[in-house]
Write a protein that holds these residues in place. Structure first.
Motif, PDB file in Angstrom:
ATOM      1  N   GLY A 166      10.939  16.820  -6.956  1.00 28.54           N
ATOM      2  CA  GLY A 166       9.924  16.524  -5.941  1.00 28.54           C
ATOM      3  C   GLY A 166       8.559  16.361  -6.568  1.00 28.54           C
ATOM      4  N   ARG A 167       7.606  15.999  -5.745  1.00 29.20           N
ATOM      5  CA  ARG A 167       6.271  15.697  -6.239  1.00 29.20           C
ATOM      6  C   ARG A 167       5.575  16.960  -6.728  1.00 29.20           C
ATOM      7  N   VAL A 168       4.824  16.799  -7.791  1.00 24.83           N
ATOM      8  CA  VAL A 168       4.021  17.914  -8.277  1.00 24.83           C
ATOM      9  C   VAL A 168       2.546  17.704  -7.932  1.00 24.83           C
ATOM     10  N   VAL A 222      25.485   6.075  -5.565  1.00 22.84           N
ATOM     11  CA  VAL A 222      24.425   5.848  -6.541  1.00 22.84           C
ATOM     12  C   VAL A 222      23.107   6.377  -5.960  1.00 22.84           C
ATOM     13  N   ASP A 223      22.649   7.467  -6.556  1.00 22.47           N
ATOM     14  CA  ASP A 223      21.399   8.120  -6.138  1.00 22.47           C
ATOM     15  C   ASP A 223      20.310   7.522  -7.015  1.00 22.47           C
ATOM     16  N   THR A 224      19.496   6.639  -6.421  1.00 22.81           N
ATOM     17  CA  THR A 224      18.545   5.872  -7.216  1.00 22.81           C
ATOM     18  C   THR A 224      17.155   6.479  -7.141  1.00 22.81           C
ATOM     19  N   TYR A 275       0.841  -1.199   0.000  1.00 23.40           N
ATOM     20  CA  TYR A 275       0.000   0.000   0.000  1.00 23.40           C
ATOM     21  C   TYR A 275       0.867   1.237   0.000  1.00 23.40           C
ATOM     22  N   THR A 276       0.488   2.203  -0.844  1.00 24.92           N
ATOM     23  CA  THR A 276       1.249   3.446  -0.884  1.00 24.92           C
ATOM     24  C   THR A 276       0.300   4.620  -1.064  1.00 24.92           C
ATOM     25  N   SER A 277       0.781   5.789  -0.652  1.00 21.27           N
ATOM     26  CA  SER A 277      -0.073   6.972  -0.641  1.00 21.27           C
ATOM     27  C   SER A 277      -0.122   7.638  -1.998  1.00 21.27           C
ATOM     28  N   TRP A 333       8.635  -0.950   3.461  1.00 19.17           N
ATOM     29  CA  TRP A 333       8.615  -0.082   2.276  1.00 19.17           C
ATOM     30  C   TRP A 333       9.138  -0.864   1.085  1.00 19.17           C
ATOM     31  N   VAL A 334       8.897  -0.332  -0.099  1.00 21.11           N
ATOM     32  CA  VAL A 334       9.302  -1.076  -1.300  1.00 21.11           C
ATOM     33  C   VAL A 334      10.813  -1.276  -1.345  1.00 21.11           C
ATOM     34  N   THR A 335      11.564  -0.311  -0.815  1.00 26.30           N
ATOM     35  CA  THR A 335      13.028  -0.443  -0.843  1.00 26.30           C
ATOM     36  C   THR A 335      13.466  -1.689  -0.073  1.00 26.30           C
ATOM     37  N   GLY A 392       4.217  11.566 -11.284  1.00 27.71           N
ATOM     38  CA  GLY A 392       3.867  12.484 -10.192  1.00 27.71           C
ATOM     39  C   GLY A 392       5.030  13.344  -9.763  1.00 27.71           C
ATOM     40  N   ASP A 393       6.195  13.151 -10.365  1.00 31.15           N
ATOM     41  CA  ASP A 393       7.387  13.920  -9.997  1.00 31.15           C
ATOM     42  C   ASP A 393       7.688  15.010 -11.017  1.00 31.15           C
ATOM     43  N   GLY A 394       8.198  16.128 -10.495  1.00 33.48           N
ATOM     44  CA  GLY A 394       8.770  17.160 -11.343  1.00 33.48           C
ATOM     45  C   GLY A 394      10.250  16.855 -11.534  1.00 33.48           C
ATOM     46  N   THR A 412      21.788   6.110  -2.219  1.00 31.66           N
ATOM     47  CA  THR A 412      20.677   6.821  -1.578  1.00 31.66           C
ATOM     48  C   THR A 412      19.392   6.553  -2.352  1.00 31.66           C
ATOM     49  N   VAL A 413      18.298   6.763  -1.662  1.00 35.86           N
ATOM     50  CA  VAL A 413      16.983   6.487  -2.241  1.00 35.86           C
ATOM     51  C   VAL A 413      15.895   7.198  -1.454  1.00 35.86           C
ATOM     52  N   GLY A 414      14.812   7.515  -2.128  1.00 37.94           N
ATOM     53  CA  GLY A 414      13.601   7.923  -1.430  1.00 37.94           C
ATOM     54  C   GLY A 414      13.243   9.384  -1.540  1.00 37.94           C
ATOM     55  N   GLU A 415      14.214  10.230  -1.771  1.00 32.09           N
ATOM     56  CA  GLU A 415      13.945  11.671  -1.840  1.00 32.09           C
ATOM     57  C   GLU A 415      15.163  12.323  -2.463  1.00 32.09           C
ATOM     58  N   PRO A 416      14.987  13.549  -2.927  1.00 34.48           N
ATOM     59  CA  PRO A 416      16.150  14.241  -3.479  1.00 34.48           C
ATOM     60  C   PRO A 416      17.204  14.428  -2.381  1.00 34.48           C
ATOM     61  N   LEU A 466       3.276  14.101  -0.070  1.00 42.00           N
ATOM     62  CA  LEU A 466       4.436  14.635   0.650  1.00 42.00           C
ATOM     63  C   LEU A 466       5.497  13.550   0.753  1.00 42.00           C
ATOM     64  N   ASN A 467       6.718  13.989   0.966  1.00 47.60           N
ATOM     65  CA  ASN A 467       7.806  13.042   1.181  1.00 47.60           C
ATOM     66  C   ASN A 467       8.461  13.421   2.504  1.00 47.60           C
ATOM     67  N   VAL A 468       8.036  12.747   3.557  1.00 42.42           N
ATOM     68  CA  VAL A 468       8.484  13.080   4.904  1.00 42.42           C
ATOM     69  C   VAL A 468       9.509  12.024   5.333  1.00 42.42           C
TER      70      VAL A 468
HETATM   71  C1  WTA Z   1      10.744  10.271  -4.368  1.00 36.30           C
HETATM   72  C2  WTA Z   1      10.673   4.949  -2.824  1.00 36.30           C
HETATM   73  C3  WTA Z   1      14.508  12.193  -5.640  1.00 36.30           C
HETATM   74  C4  WTA Z   1       9.980  10.656  -5.618  1.00 36.30           C
HETATM   75  C5  WTA Z   1      11.685   4.150  -3.635  1.00 36.30           C
HETATM   76  C6  WTA Z   1       9.140   9.423  -5.878  1.00 36.30           C
HETATM   77  C7  WTA Z   1      13.157  10.439  -5.054  1.00 36.30           C
HETATM   78  C8  WTA Z   1       8.804   8.955  -4.483  1.00 36.30           C
HETATM   79  C9  WTA Z   1      14.232   9.544  -5.191  1.00 36.30           C
HETATM   80  C10 WTA Z   1       8.519   7.477  -4.430  1.00 36.30           C
HETATM   81  C11 WTA Z   1      15.504  10.075  -5.554  1.00 36.30           C
HETATM   82  C12 WTA Z   1      12.449   8.437  -4.620  1.00 36.30           C
HETATM   83  N1  WTA Z   1      15.589  11.402  -5.772  1.00 36.30           N
HETATM   84  N2  WTA Z   1      13.293  11.750  -5.286  1.00 36.30           N
HETATM   85  N3  WTA Z   1      16.590   9.315  -5.674  1.00 36.30           N
HETATM   86  N4  WTA Z   1      13.758   8.312  -4.919  1.00 36.30           N
HETATM   87  N5  WTA Z   1      12.071   9.718  -4.686  1.00 36.30           N
HETATM   88  O1  WTA Z   1       7.011   5.011  -3.538  1.00 36.30           O
HETATM   89  O2  WTA Z   1       9.178  11.774  -5.338  1.00 36.30           O
HETATM   90  O3  WTA Z   1       8.120   5.382  -1.296  1.00 36.30           O
HETATM   91  O4  WTA Z   1       7.973   9.700  -6.620  1.00 36.30           O
HETATM   92  O5  WTA Z   1       9.416   4.765  -3.351  1.00 36.30           O
HETATM   93  O6  WTA Z   1       9.977   9.269  -3.713  1.00 36.30           O
HETATM   94  O7  WTA Z   1       8.394   7.036  -3.086  1.00 36.30           O
HETATM   95  P1  WTA Z   1       8.163   5.512  -2.754  1.00 36.30           P
END
Ligand code: WTA
Length: 645
Positions: free
Chosen positions: A512-514, A408-410, A261-263, A307-309, A497-499, A383-387, A518-520
């Motif tokens: 980030g998301r458009v 590696v910024d994924t 499940y994801t938001s 989480w998916v990661t 959904g991302d810019g 790294t993963v998950g946010e900018p 939110l990404n908290v």
């Molecule tokens: C953000 C996590 C910038 C993005 C794997 C995406 C990122 C949302 C990056 C997905 C990154 C994930 N740089 N933003 N390397 N990785 N995002 O579903 O906004 O929890 O749409 O998956 O996280 O989050 P989710």
């Protein structure tokens, strides 16, 4: 521009990596020229009971909307992650488990031991009547049994739905009901950062609202005294009754593997569905390329399995590739800010993969806790998950990695199954803050609001124009919502959904998301979810939630709350509402700021103008833009005057 500084591929990486620059270019070209041939060849990474003869069969168009990969292939995911490694690496450690408390001993499981544990777990599930296609909810801490549980489901063809242990009973109940799950696997309690998480008690509370639930399997972790009801059974008792031999169920490549499940920007969280063949291939392919996988390296993805990661890079990717994967029960900064690096030293970790928010919180503690450790084994950072902000990037690179390890910024999403845009350590020069280039087989496109395709160095909305094997297949129980959410904003394309900005070197920078997501702290949170939780409180008439800049979390949660008439704002009520949201959703959704607002800025048709609320939360009160279309422009003055922080 400082952020444009280029970090060239280190020489030893260029010379020794599996994929160097030329190889990347060649792979990218091959995947673009003949995707079917490319993916049928890549599919040989997996062990098929019946090899597929077709690769992708998909269309993003409304008339003919469908997504399938390797549809005539037959395989079993757990056999791919375990059994096929036994002849060659049965005695290799598959899973290292590091406990929350540093004084406790780690545990290690070889592939042979994992095979036994998973077989036994699968037989326990079977004994409870779980069959192929049934949904099993997993609500566990980061313990080895969490990995065994997932693989056991995969072994018998059950569909797992992991719910993060930090979610509340209500959130858990919603996720049990939505997929009509009859069985939950949980623990007496979880441990994290020296604290207890009352998982079993949460399941009991959720059960009252989840009539589909028939059976709860409880793993003894802390030994806490927990009440056992008729529906509850202890895992260790059930496990003593069954054998560890369980033949893997042959599965079609398009049979479901899991729901997560994801938001989203509207409504309840969506059950993202991934299938066996394409997902596992994507997990294996990306783990191999992005992390230059070698069986002798210890790989540590610090994400929670909720989480998916955690799914893709703690369990499925590394184990599909025969890696040694490290699972850590605790927090990166407990008992102190050295912990994560102590774990690296203790287990001679080669690759560490974590979220920018963790790095920012550690960076605040200075360099000394890092320098107190050796980190000599580290060769690759992720790294993963946010900018990631360039400052945190450089700290990670210089202080943690001492300049020798690429980062590696994924970039990817729950929906994408695994990384889509990411550097390859031996092929891609790095720029701090950029996820760099698409992986072979990935076709990003930037479009403007009207859907016009943008070329060259520009900013736009990020779409993906062609399917890839790891793409989600549907929203559980709501295929129409799947199509509506992702394929109607820009017809014929998957909208992320991302810019995103693309620079003159073709590098991608996710901005980030458009949408209203939110990404908290790297966790996805729909503003709508927090709003619905707030308005459930009897004193709240209306709520609007937006993001605000937060130096550790990336984004914080800023809530505007209108009270029912007769109710007075107070600090007590602020505390009450924060606690309320924690209870309704979970601690990760706790608002950072609550502003009581007599009115919200609305258009004459009653639509809340979030643009204005965002600006106020960000402190940009001088650039609110045109407010003349508001039904009552005066509300804005009050909002500005009473801004929080
Ligand atoms: C953000 C996590 C910038 C993005 C794997 C995406 C990122 C949302 C990056 C997905 C990154 C994930 N740089 N933003 N390397 N990785 N995002 O579903 O906004 O929890 O749409 O998956 O996280 O989050 P989710």
């Amino acid at each position: 521009m400082a952020e444009q500084q280029l970090y060239a591929v280190p020489e030893h990486w260029a010379a020794n990596a599996k994929v160097d620059r030329d190889a990347y270019e060649a792979l990218y070209a091959a995947a673009a020229a003949d995707p079917d041939a490319f993916w049928l060849e890549e599919a040989k990474r997996l062990d098929w009971i019946k090899a597929p003869t077709v690769a992708g069969d998909w269309s993003f168009d409304e008339d003919d909307f469908h997504i399938q990969w390797f549809k005539d292939g037959v395989l079993n995911v757990s056999a791919n992650c375990i059994d096929r490694h036994l002849p060659e690496r049965g005695d290799q450690v598959a899973i290292i488990w590091e406990p929350d408390v540093p004084e406790e001993e780690p545990r290690r499981f070889t592939y042979r031991q994992v095979h036994e544990e998973v077989g036994r777990f699968a037989n326990v599930l079977k004994a409870q009547g779980v069959r192929k296609g049934d949904r099993v909810t997993v609500y566990l801490p980061m313990i080895p049994e969490a990995a065994f549980a997932l693989l056991a489901c995969a072994r018998i063809g059950a569909i797992h739905s992991v719910v993060f242990g930090g979610f509340s009973p209500d959130a858990l109940a919603g996720r049990i009901q939505d997929c009509d799950s009859k069985l939950v696997i949980t623990a007496d309690a979880g441990r994290r950062g020296g604290k207890r998480i009352a998982l079993k008690a949460n399941v009991d509370a959720a059960a009252a609202r989840a009539p589909s639930l028939e059976r709860v399997i409880v793993i003894k972790v802390t030994g806490d005294d927990v009440p056992m009801h008729d529906r509850d059974i202890w895992y260790h008792e059930a496990a003593a009754e069954v054998s560890s031999e369980c033949a893997p169920e042959p599965m079609n490549a398009e049979d479901p593997l899991f729901i997560l499940y994801t938001s989203g920007s509207t409504g309840k969280p969506k059950g993202v569905l991934h299938t066996t063949g394409g997902y596992l291939l994507w997990a294996s392919y990306t783990h191999d390329l992005v992390f230059d996988h070698r069986p002798e390296n210890v790989f540590w993805c610090a994400a929670d399995i909720g989480w998916v990661t955690g799914h893709t890079y703690v369990v499925y990717g590394p184990l599909a590739n025969g890696a040694t994967t490290l699972m850590y029960e605790g927090l990166p900064n407990w008992p102190d800010a050295s912990r994560i690096w102590q774990v690296v030293d203790r287990h001679q970790v080669h690759t560490v993969f974590t979220a920018p928010t963790a790095l920012r919180s550690l960076m605040k503690e200075g360099d000394a806790p890092v320098k107190a450790t050796s980190r000599a084994s580290l060769r690759l950072l992720g790294t993963v998950g946010e900018p990631i902000n360039p400052e945190a990037w450089r700290w990670y690179h210089q202080v943690v990695g001492e300049g020798r390890s690429p980062i590696v910024d994924t970039w990817w999403q729950t929906e994408t199954g695994g990384a889509l845009i990411a550097p390859l350590p031996g092929a891609t020069d790095l720029k701090p803050g950029s996820a760099t280039k698409p992986l072979p087989g990935v076709h990003p496109q930037l479009v403007d609001e009207a859907g016009e395709v943008l070329d060259g160095a520009v900013s736009g909305n990020l779409c993906i124009t062609a399917s890839w094997p790891g793409q989600m297949r549907t929203v559980w129980g709501d295929h129409e919502r799947f199509f509506q959410t992702y394929f109607t904003t820009y017809r014929g394309k998957y909208f992320t959904g991302d810019g995103c900005r693309r620079d003159e070197h073709g590098y991608y920078w996710i901005t980030g998301r458009v949408d209203d997501v939110l990404n908290v702290s790297g966790h996805r949170m729909g503003t709508a979810e927090v709003e619905s939780a707030l308005v459930l409180h009897p004193k709240v008439a209306e709520a609007a939630v937006v993001g605000m800049p937060h130096d550790v979390k990336g984004q914080g949660i800023y809530a505007y709350v209108t009270l029912n008439s007769g109710e007075e704002p107070s600090e007590d009520l602020t505390a009450t509402l924060r606690a309320w949201v924690r209870k309704e959703i979970g601690p990760i959704a706790t608002p950072d700021a609550i502003q009581f607002a007599p009115g919200l800025p609305k258009t004459r048709s009653g639509k809340i103008m979030r643009r204005i609320l965002r600006k106020i939360a960000e402190g940009e009160v001088d650039s609110l833009g045109d407010t003349s279309t508001l039904a009552d422009p005066a509300v804005v003055d009050d909002l500005v005057a009473n801004r929080q922080r």
